[in-house]
Design a protein around this motif. Structure first.
Motif, mmCIF file in Angstrom:
data_model
loop_
_atom_site.group_PDB
_atom_site.id
_atom_site.type_symbol
_atom_site.label_atom_id
_atom_site.label_comp_id
_atom_site.label_asym_id
_atom_site.label_seq_id
_atom_site.Cartn_x
_atom_site.Cartn_y
_atom_site.Cartn_z
ATOM 1 N N ALA A 181 0.907 -1.316 -0.140
ATOM 2 C CA ALA A 181 0.182 -0.018 -0.026
ATOM 3 C C ALA A 181 0.540 1.112 -0.011
ATOM 4 C CB ALA A 181 -0.999 -0.043 1.267
ATOM 5 N N GLY A 182 2.220 1.260 0.269
ATOM 6 C CA GLY A 182 3.002 2.231 0.348
ATOM 7 C C GLY A 182 2.728 3.128 1.595
ATOM 8 N N SER A 183 2.060 2.495 2.663
ATOM 9 C CA SER A 183 1.493 3.387 3.725
ATOM 10 C C SER A 183 1.064 2.318 4.948
ATOM 11 C CB SER A 183 0.103 4.249 3.403
ATOM 12 O OG SER A 183 -0.418 4.999 4.269
ATOM 13 N N THR A 184 1.380 3.086 6.127
ATOM 14 C CA THR A 184 0.751 2.337 7.212
ATOM 15 C C THR A 184 -0.649 2.643 7.755
ATOM 16 O OG1 THR A 184 1.692 3.869 8.818
ATOM 17 C CG2 THR A 184 3.151 1.912 7.906
ATOM 18 N N GLY A 185 -1.307 3.536 6.842
ATOM 19 C CA GLY A 185 -2.716 3.860 7.457
ATOM 20 C C GLY A 185 -3.062 4.402 8.757
ATOM 21 N N GLN A 186 -3.842 3.716 9.424
ATOM 22 C CA GLN A 186 -4.283 3.952 10.918
ATOM 23 C C GLN A 186 -3.407 3.029 11.973
ATOM 24 O OE1 GLN A 186 -5.736 6.687 11.471
ATOM 25 N NE2 GLN A 186 -6.009 7.017 9.070
ATOM 26 N N ILE A 187 -2.465 2.650 11.363
ATOM 27 C CA ILE A 187 -1.654 1.653 12.378
ATOM 28 C C ILE A 187 -1.095 2.464 13.555
ATOM 29 C CG2 ILE A 187 0.289 0.107 12.867
ATOM 30 C CD1 ILE A 187 -0.264 -1.003 10.117
ATOM 31 N N SER A 188 -1.206 2.082 14.801
ATOM 32 C CA SER A 188 -0.969 3.045 15.940
ATOM 33 C C SER A 188 0.800 2.481 16.229
ATOM 34 C CB SER A 188 -1.867 2.582 17.410
ATOM 35 O OG SER A 188 -0.882 3.118 18.376
ATOM 36 N N ALA A 189 1.457 3.680 16.358
ATOM 37 C CA ALA A 189 3.046 3.430 16.391
ATOM 38 C C ALA A 189 3.005 2.887 17.877
ATOM 39 C CB ALA A 189 3.667 4.660 16.239
ATOM 40 N N LEU A 190 2.345 3.373 18.790
ATOM 41 C CA LEU A 190 2.447 2.923 20.254
ATOM 42 C C LEU A 190 1.939 1.508 20.399
ATOM 43 C CD1 LEU A 190 2.937 3.632 23.216
ATOM 44 C CD2 LEU A 190 0.638 4.613 23.405
ATOM 45 N N SER A 191 1.002 1.078 19.975
ATOM 46 C CA SER A 191 0.641 -0.160 19.946
ATOM 47 C C SER A 191 1.764 -1.200 19.379
ATOM 48 C CB SER A 191 -0.725 -0.527 19.231
ATOM 49 O OG SER A 191 -1.745 -0.149 19.931
ATOM 50 N N VAL A 192 2.424 -0.913 18.085
ATOM 51 C CA VAL A 192 3.340 -1.788 17.707
ATOM 52 C C VAL A 192 4.714 -1.648 18.615
ATOM 53 C CG1 VAL A 192 5.010 -1.896 15.654
ATOM 54 C CG2 VAL A 192 2.629 -1.288 15.350
ATOM 55 N N PHE A 193 4.910 -0.207 19.204
ATOM 56 C CA PHE A 193 6.036 -0.349 20.077
ATOM 57 C C PHE A 193 5.883 -1.144 21.247
ATOM 58 C CE2 PHE A 193 7.762 1.788 23.777
ATOM 59 C CZ PHE A 193 9.363 1.480 23.557
ATOM 60 N N LEU A 194 4.878 -1.165 21.857
ATOM 61 C CA LEU A 194 4.572 -1.921 23.086
ATOM 62 C C LEU A 194 4.578 -3.713 22.806
ATOM 63 C CD1 LEU A 194 1.358 -0.343 24.728
ATOM 64 C CD2 LEU A 194 3.743 -0.349 25.411
ATOM 65 N N LEU A 195 4.021 -3.843 21.366
ATOM 66 C CA LEU A 195 4.103 -5.177 21.109
ATOM 67 C C LEU A 195 5.596 -5.704 20.975
ATOM 68 C CD1 LEU A 195 1.356 -5.316 18.522
ATOM 69 C CD2 LEU A 195 1.372 -6.746 20.840
ATOM 70 N N CYS A 196 6.350 -4.788 20.191
ATOM 71 C CA CYS A 196 8.096 -5.086 19.921
ATOM 72 C C CYS A 196 8.649 -5.310 21.300
ATOM 73 C CB CYS A 196 8.402 -3.937 19.139
ATOM 74 S SG CYS A 196 10.117 -4.021 18.726
ATOM 75 N N MET A 197 8.323 -4.418 22.252
ATOM 76 C CA MET A 197 9.230 -4.412 23.494
ATOM 77 C C MET A 197 8.553 -5.903 24.216
ATOM 78 S SD MET A 197 11.081 -2.077 23.473
ATOM 79 C CE MET A 197 11.658 -2.397 24.885
ATOM 80 N N GLY A 198 7.286 -6.175 24.257
ATOM 81 C CA GLY A 198 7.046 -7.324 24.832
ATOM 82 C C GLY A 198 7.547 -8.546 24.083
ATOM 83 N N SER A 199 7.723 -8.501 22.667
ATOM 84 C CA SER A 199 8.287 -9.668 21.971
ATOM 85 C C SER A 199 9.862 -9.471 22.445
ATOM 86 C CB SER A 199 8.281 -9.141 20.553
ATOM 87 O OG SER A 199 8.778 -10.442 19.845
ATOM 88 N N ILE A 200 10.560 -8.419 22.471
ATOM 89 C CA ILE A 200 11.701 -8.587 23.131
ATOM 90 C C ILE A 200 11.907 -9.069 24.420
ATOM 91 C CG2 ILE A 200 13.893 -7.257 23.663
ATOM 92 C CD1 ILE A 200 13.246 -5.349 21.427
#
Length: 265
Positions: A181-200
């Motif tokens: 799509a060439g875009s992330t649309g309405q994806i929340s950066a905060l949600s992705v950050f929390l998921l990333c840190m939880g995964s780490i």
């Protein structure tokens, strides 16, 4: 002033000893200034990552709020959301089948409810509310079947063991959608950050518990996929902001030219 400084130091020490480290590690770090003591570094790192893993319990909320605020679910992959829901469902079903106390997995039910709502909202804001309602009804039936004695334990165990690979698939699906799509649309950066840190945090815990096992390697790959998604969100977000600034600058220049023409007339 001296008394105030001592009170602040005492409060800081109390906080560190309560939440981050034992007293022997406090003495190592702040009295002996030995910040390279590996056992204490591991203890503090485990505590910090543990806090981030707790943050994953709230990770879907910023995404839900962003969808509500924008009135749109553009950019979010329904397949990715369904895979995330499947991961949590497998964890809950595994705990139910093994009669674990609810205190050990009750928070997963909260995450499950958030993800189910997210799946509905993605379809609702794509004008498929009926499909969203049907999806929730079908999922409720699926969850009932999964946690009932009708589903063999072997099936639930297999789903539980494969959940890290399902997470990897979910992240890669979303990354692929963003790239196409060439875009992330309405994806929340905060949600992705929390998921990333939880995964780490999960990766760190897995390595500490089982060493460099196959499961730990899968967790590392999952963390890499989550980090890739976060990087993609940040890069596309910066690109979108630059585009908005350029459009705003173009509008300002057009207004200036129009003002100059009016003055000349």
């Amino acid at each position: 002033m001296a008394e105030s400084g001592e009170e602040q130091a005492s409060a800081l020490k109390s906080f560190l000893l309560t939440y981050l480290m034992p007293e022997k590690c406090y003495e190592r770090f702040f009295l002996r200034l030995d910040f390279a003591h590996v056992p204490c570094v591991k203890v503090v790192l485990s505590k910090v990552l543990g806090f981030w893993m707790v943050g994953t319990l709230l990770a879907p909320l910023p995404q839900i709020w962003r969808i509500f605020r924008a009135g749109s679910s553009d950019g979010l992959s329904l397949v990715s959301a369904l895979l995330d829901l499947l991961v949590v469902s497998a964890h809950v079903a595994f705990c139910v089948h093994h009669n674990f106390p609810i205190g050990a997995w009750g928070e997963s039910v909260w995450v499950l409810v958030q993800l189910a709502l997210l799946v509905f909202l993605i379809q609702h804001y794509r004008e498929d509310s009926i499909k969203g309602a049907v999806s929730l009804a079908a999922y409720s039936a699926f969850m009932y079947l999964l946690t009932s004695p009708l589903t063999p334990r072997a099936v639930v165990k297999a789903m539980y063991e494969w959940k890290v690979l399902i997470v990897i698939a979910s992240r890669l699906v979303q990354v692929g959608c963003n790239q196409s799509a060439g875009s992330t649309g309405q994806i929340s950066a905060l949600s992705v950050f929390l998921l990333c840190m939880g995964s780490i945090g999960l990766t760190h815990t897995s390595i500490q518990d089982s060493g460099h096992s196959l499961h730990s390697q899968a967790c590392v790959l999952s963390s890499c996929c989550s980090a890739l998604l976060l990087l993609q969100v940040l890069l596309f977000r910066n690109h979108q902001l630059d585009g908005e600034r350029q459009r705003d600058g173009g509008r300002e220049r057009r207004r200036d030219r129009e003002r100059e023409k009016k003055k000349e007339e």
